[in-house]
Design a protein around this motif. Structure first.
Motif, short mmCIF file in Angstrom:
data_model
loop_
_atom_site.label_atom_id
_atom_site.label_comp_id
_atom_site.label_asym_id
_atom_site.label_seq_id
_atom_site.Cartn_x
_atom_site.Cartn_y
_atom_site.Cartn_z
N LYS A 454 -1.61 -12.07 3.11
CA LYS A 454 -2.33 -11.04 3.87
C LYS A 454 -3.68 -10.75 3.22
CE LYS A 454 2.22 -8.98 4.67
NZ LYS A 454 2.75 -9.10 6.04
N HIS A 464 -3.27 -5.24 5.17
CA HIS A 464 -1.96 -5.11 4.48
C HIS A 464 -1.84 -5.94 3.20
CE1 HIS A 464 0.77 -3.60 8.01
NE2 HIS A 464 -0.40 -3.02 8.02
N HIS A 465 -2.95 -6.23 2.52
CA HIS A 465 -2.83 -7.14 1.38
C HIS A 465 -1.87 -6.65 0.29
CE1 HIS A 465 -5.96 -4.36 0.04
NE2 HIS A 465 -5.57 -4.65 -1.20
N HIS A 466 -1.77 -5.33 0.12
CA HIS A 466 -0.87 -4.81 -0.92
C HIS A 466 0.57 -5.25 -0.71
CE1 HIS A 466 -3.91 -2.03 -2.39
NE2 HIS A 466 -4.05 -1.51 -1.19
N GLY A 468 1.49 -8.10 0.87
CA GLY A 468 1.63 -9.54 1.05
C GLY A 468 2.41 -10.13 -0.12
N GLY A 471 -1.36 -11.35 -1.75
CA GLY A 471 -2.37 -10.52 -1.11
C GLY A 471 -3.75 -10.91 -1.60
#
Ligand code: HEM
Ligand code: SF4
Lengths: 551, 103
Positions: A454, A464-466, A468, A471
């Motif tokens: 993400k 939403h990288h946190h 992933g 991420g």
């Protein structure tokens, strides 16, 4: 599907007319930009890098074929022939003209759609599991309560000026496809030992600058108390949320600073005071709303499974798609067909007007005219007869909508990033494209297995990288695009936040870094272990070593 | 001093525009008027603020540019993307996009 009653329709039509007048006054000079901006935002109109942007709500991710066709038509007439499906179950148009926006909104209203609750410090568009009503593992269709919450929250006088935006997600299944633990409020429907329906209530999750997995503040809230309890949560937030500092204003900060236990006590105390007077939904109204979500009249698709088996055996490409993109349905002989909006090298979440029309036509013919939008930026045909999947797939193929990559590394979430977004530090989309091209070989992707990647173009974390498994966060280093990599996040029922693995990489080193991480995983994974599980078992060391050559 | 030009978004359709020498607003950065010093930059900004008052544009501001071989190029990447269009959609770039007029 929920169908507007007269009140809903009148409200939406009035809002369009109001906005028409506001746009007229802005263009005539009766309103300055400072006066106009909050008004346009209340109607989902942002100003982005290249132009205005309109964010259209798709409540709990459900669309009719007619609505999707209208979205396609709007994309052609008022935009540049495409739209972007987002993680919030919205559709964003990137090029609408202010002068034409009132007409555009009127067209949306004609199919019971709008852009309300897509901006501002209100309760935003309520999101839900995209498999609502069809998931084999579901307790109840979560859209019933999402709709109840929508009706209760839209224009609720007490909640139009909250300290900050407020996002609610609902699921009725054990498998969390709605990321409920990273929302301001997450609700999971369940039954207690006596079989009574209720909700687990999670408050204070969120992403952005200060990411949090929300704590559960009540294990079981009987269904009939849902609205009064939510009202109690919002009242506590409205009183105590940090209005002095935008970065500390979300409920997650309040929950974190107060402590989950103390916060829970405050909510319970508030609730005791209002539970008998607040607006819990009368049973008749609940039944009226629930009836809109009754399942369609399924056929007795008796030989469907057999036919599908035969078709799968006869076509390896189709078999891959079924294996990866098709999920079990609760009705015999039916299946859930996921449509990937992540073709290799494509823009995650973008769909052209032609693709929207094609999906609308498929839904009409094969899925009771229903489409779902997922928070992972894909589409779903929720009710397809198993013996009609082959026909669906063949049509998808001619529109490049057949990529069999659901849940795999190329099925990435990516925010618009610096290609469109005024807040961005770095680009997200071209990175996503290059990563998917690097992993274009599907056999390799199948071998890697589930891997959620993400990407966000800034700390707001719209991508939403946190959460992933891997991420990627774009940062600005003296005017250069750099990317920080996090590992070990999850937005599902096993939610967790990723850890930063080490120093950031410049743009042209990121794809190699991702490949290095994936290779490191393949070297150390145990049987059938997902990337996430390997990371959880071994920690960051093997990955750090592979990336930076040190421990 | 770095060379500067004025950029803004047009009120009616939001499209990125640049202040030109004849006080009109150009969709192309190549049509912009370049301030070579601070006095010139201040004068351009004043003119742009007036255009904002007159409801032609929203939020005008100065951006740093460099002129290389007669081509004006913003220094910051963000401004480069604003000047050219989304890097991932060359078909929609300012140079190539022709609106479909429905004709
Ligand atoms: C392009 C215009 C956009 C702007 C100006 C914008 C702005 C923001 C801001 C300021 C935040 C941080 C809020 C906070 O931490 O309090 C945020 C969070 C978020 N946005 Fe966006 N965003 C944009 C596009 C999107 C898109 C395209 C998506 C979906 C793909 C999205 C989904 C989200 C999500 C999921 C979060 C984090 C969840 C949370 O609120 O905790 N946004 N956005
Ligand atoms: S994460 Fe940042 S760059 Fe990406 S859409 Fe959100 S605000 Fe824009």
């Amino acid at each position: 599907m929920y169908i507007y009653d007269e009140i809903d329709q009148t409200m939406v039509d009035q809002r369009v007319n109001q906005f028409r007048d506001q746009v007229r006054r802005r263009i005539a000079g009766e309103l300055s930009e400072d006066e106009f901006k909050p008004l346009r935002l209340m109607n989902g109109v942002y100003l982005q890098l290249h132009a205005y942007m309109l964010r259209v709500a798709i409540p709990y991710g459900t669309l009719s074929a007619e609505q999707l066709r209208k979205l396609a038509w709007i994309a052609r007439k008022y935009d540049r022939g495409y739209g972007h499906f987002t993680t919030r179950q919205n559709l964003q148009y990137n090029w609408p003209k202010l002068e034409e926006l009132p007409d555009l909104l009127a067209e949306l209203a004609s199919v019971q759609m709008h852009a309300l609750q897509t901006s501002g410090n209100c309760i935003r568009n309520v999101t839900a599991d995209q498999f609502a009503g069809v998931a084999a593992d579901e307790v109840i269709d979560p859209r019933i309560h999402a709709e109840i919450i929508r009706q209760w929250s839209t224009l609720h006088p007490e909640f139009t000026f909250l300290p900050r935006k407020f996002k609610i997600a609902v699921t009725g299944a054990e498998t969390d496809r709605a990321a409920v633990k990273v929302h301001d409020i997450g609700l999971i429907a369940k039954r207690d030992v006596a079989g009574e329906l209720g909700f687990e209530v999670i408050v204070g999750g969120g992403l952005g600058r200060t990411p949090m997995v929300g704590p559960t503040i009540r294990d079981f809230l009987p269904e009939r108390h849902l609205l009064s309890y939510l009202e109690a949560v919002l009242r506590v937030y409205n009183q105590l949320g940090r209005r002095d500092n935008m970065y500390k204003a979300r409920v997650k900060i309040l929950v974190h600073e107060t402590g989950a236990e103390k916060f829970t006590e405050m909510v319970e105390r508030e609730w005791e005071q209002i539970r008998d007077t607040a607006v819990d939904l009368p049973a008749g109204e609940r039944e009226r709303i629930a009836a809109f979500f009754n399942p369609p009249l399924y056929d007795k698709a008796e030989d469907a499974a057999e036919t599908l088996t035969r078709q799968v055996a006869g076509d390896a490409d189709f078999a891959h798609w079924v294996e990866t993109n098709v999920a079990p349905h609760k009705a015999d002989g039916y299946a859930i067909a996921n449509i990937s909006l992540k073709p290799i090298g494509g823009v995650p979440g973008d769909a052209s007007a032609e693709q929207m029309d094609a999906v609308a036509a498929l839904a009409e013919r094969f899925s009771f005219s229903e489409i779902r939008v997922t928070h992972e930026q894909n589409l779903v045909l929720p009710h397809v007869r198993q013996d009609e999947l082959y026909a669906v797939w063949q049509t998808l193929k001619s529109y490049d909508l057949h990529t069999p990559n659901l849940g795999l590394v190329s099925d990435m979430i990516a925010c618009p990033g610096m290609d469109y977004c005024a807040l961005a530090n770095a680009r997200s989309i071209p990175l996503a494209q290059e990563i998917s091209e690097r992993f274009a070989d599907l056999d390799r992707q199948y071998d890697i297995g589930e891997l959620k990647l993400k990407i966000s173009g800034c700390i707001n974390a719209c991508g939403h990288h946190h959460v992933g498994h891997i991420g990627i966060l774009g940062v600005d280093r003296k005017g250069e695009e750099y990317y920080q990599i996090t590992l070990g996040g999850s937005g599902a029922e096993d939610a967790s936040l990723g850890d930063i693995v080490g120093p950031a990489f410049p743009y042209d080193k990121v794809v190699n870094a991702i490949e290095t991480l994936v290779d490191a995983y393949l070297g150390v994974r145990a049987d059938n272990e997902r990337f996430l599980d390997t990371y959880r078992r071994l920690g960051a060391d093997p990955f750090k070593e592979a990336l930076y050559g040190v421990n | 001093m770095t060379q500067q030009v004025i950029s803004a978004n047009r009120l009616g359709d939001g499209i990125v525009v640049y202040l030109a020498a004849d006080s009109s607003w150009s969709e192309r950065i190549s049509g912009s008027v370049i301030a070579m010093d601070e006095t010139a930059a201040d004068a351009l900004l004043r003119e742009a603020k007036q255009a904002e008052q007159d409801r032609v544009v929203i939020d005008p501001y100065l951006i740093d540019v460099a002129e290389v071989d007669g081509v004006v190029r913003p220094i910051k990447y963000r401004e480069f993307i604003r000047a050219t269009g989304p890097s991932v959609r060359p078909d929609l770039s300012k140079q190539s996009y022709v609106p479909d007029t429905g004709a």
